[in-house]
Design an enzyme around this catalytic site. Sequence first.
Site, mmCIF file in Angstrom:
data_model
loop_
_atom_site.group_PDB
_atom_site.id
_atom_site.type_symbol
_atom_site.label_atom_id
_atom_site.label_comp_id
_atom_site.label_asym_id
_atom_site.label_seq_id
_atom_site.Cartn_x
_atom_site.Cartn_y
_atom_site.Cartn_z
ATOM 1 N N MET A 284 50.799 41.768 43.342
ATOM 2 C CA MET A 284 49.684 40.877 42.992
ATOM 3 C C MET A 284 49.285 41.056 41.527
ATOM 4 S SD MET A 284 47.062 40.825 46.173
ATOM 5 C CE MET A 284 47.293 39.682 47.543
ATOM 6 N N GLY A 285 48.207 40.382 41.142
ATOM 7 C CA GLY A 285 47.701 40.524 39.777
ATOM 8 C C GLY A 285 47.290 39.211 39.160
ATOM 9 N N ARG A 286 47.522 38.131 39.927
ATOM 10 C CA ARG A 286 47.219 36.781 39.454
ATOM 11 C C ARG A 286 47.915 36.501 38.126
ATOM 12 N NH1 ARG A 286 41.419 35.141 40.957
ATOM 13 N NH2 ARG A 286 42.344 34.287 42.834
ATOM 14 N N THR B 55 38.165 44.599 40.408
ATOM 15 C CA THR B 55 39.353 43.814 40.757
ATOM 16 C C THR B 55 40.598 44.687 40.675
ATOM 17 O OG1 THR B 55 40.903 42.056 40.121
ATOM 18 C CG2 THR B 55 39.458 42.811 38.393
ATOM 19 N N ARG C 8 45.280 45.785 48.520
ATOM 20 C CA ARG C 8 43.812 45.737 48.439
ATOM 21 C C ARG C 8 43.133 46.535 49.543
ATOM 22 N NH1 ARG C 8 42.733 39.626 47.425
ATOM 23 N NH2 ARG C 8 41.458 39.818 49.286
ATOM 24 N N ASP D 86 43.268 43.523 39.928
ATOM 25 C CA ASP D 86 44.092 42.910 38.875
ATOM 26 C C ASP D 86 43.880 43.549 37.493
ATOM 27 O OD1 ASP D 86 44.736 41.178 40.920
ATOM 28 O OD2 ASP D 86 43.411 39.584 40.221
HETATM 29 O O1 F6P Z 1 42.173 38.850 42.505
HETATM 30 C C1 F6P Z 1 42.673 39.717 43.461
HETATM 31 C C2 F6P Z 1 43.812 39.085 44.205
HETATM 32 O O2 F6P Z 1 44.305 40.023 45.142
HETATM 33 C C3 F6P Z 1 44.957 38.562 43.326
HETATM 34 O O3 F6P Z 1 45.792 39.579 42.856
HETATM 35 C C4 F6P Z 1 45.610 37.582 44.259
HETATM 36 O O4 F6P Z 1 46.291 36.560 43.554
HETATM 37 C C5 F6P Z 1 44.449 37.018 45.009
HETATM 38 O O5 F6P Z 1 43.389 37.949 44.913
HETATM 39 C C6 F6P Z 1 44.725 36.758 46.462
HETATM 40 O O6 F6P Z 1 43.608 36.142 47.008
HETATM 41 P P1 F6P Z 1 43.336 35.952 48.547
HETATM 42 O O7 F6P Z 1 42.769 37.234 49.079
HETATM 43 O O8 F6P Z 1 42.343 34.859 48.612
HETATM 44 O O9 F6P Z 1 44.640 35.641 49.218
#
Ligand code: F6P
Length: 341
Positions: free
Chosen positions: A169-171, A125, A274, A127
């Site tokens: 990001m990072g939740r 991840t 990502r 995160d």
């Molecule tokens: O968990 C990885 C992550 O990139 C988080 O940092 C972010 O909140 C989430 O996934 C975003 O998800 P999605 O790709 O479903 O928009």
Amino acid sequence: MRIGILTGGGDCPGLNAVIRAVVRNAAEHGSDVIGFFEGWRGVIENQSRPIVPDDVRGILRQGGTILRTSRTNPFRDQETLEKLLAHWGDLGIDALVAIGGEDTLGVAARLYEEYQWPVVGVPKTIDNDLNATDYTFGFDTAVSIATDAIDRLHTTAESHNRVMVVELMGRHAGWIAIHAGLAGGADFIAIPEHEVNLDEITATVRSRAEKGRSFSILVVAEGAKISGLETTQSDRKDEFGHVVLGGIGHDLARRMEVETGFETRVTVLGHVQRGGTPTAYDRVLATRYGFHASELVHRGVFGQMVALSGSEIVAVSLADAVAEPKTVPEDFRRLAETFFG
Ligand code: F6P
């Protein structure tokens, strides 16, 4: 052995490096690898195919995942779970390598505990919020991309006397924000672990202006808590019940302009963090994880996750890894605070 492999949750750079390492190591042991497509959905719907060493040539440096991914939760309802268990019985798989974050590995941990599936986890991840490992792969790449963005924003912020808000990001963990903010010399970093007041941020911008620094870089984690700031987070949730984050950067930027009078712009770095090729560090870490995951499988050690402890790759229990998220400790945040302003 016949080894299943899947990648679940949000993708991140280094997934292909893990797949390659598992396939190459398994071949040395004379084992076959079956790739399931799109995470747990591939097992539920029996979407799979053999992955042979030729399939993994040239993928080390590729971002994304050749197995594709999804946020499918097999425990979302009884019917889905029964489908998963029924297919598993038919497949004749001796072990499963699950590459994922807290959700994917949470499912793996339950399948091991409750149904005795022979699973081994690999911590993935951007995160970096998985417990029981020092680092997840993908994090270093995300931090490098975010740091590069902050560096670039510095030059344009300074030229225009602007406040630049960068949402990362990072939740619910501030790892990316605090690392990239520190590396990029941000003037303020807001993370979820430590609630701040809007006034602290405006005071930082004003005090910089008084010292003749007429621009500021403010890093805000997508899950940051800022009292005094009305936020417009969505109430959309994924299959694991996580709220889809994003948007706090815009809210902060609007208020900064009003409160400080500085022209303010916002960059929401989003999925750029990502995408693309993994850093050398992530390629090596992912390769080590994949190699050791396959070794555990061949030793018949299940219910474990490969992890980084210092410079060593170790095995930790999957249950420990997903027990609670790993968040930024207060002493590290205080260190970062020294450089604010
Ligand atoms: O968990 C990885 C992550 O990139 C988080 O940092 C972010 O909140 C989430 O996934 C975003 O998800 P999605 O790709 O479903 O928009």
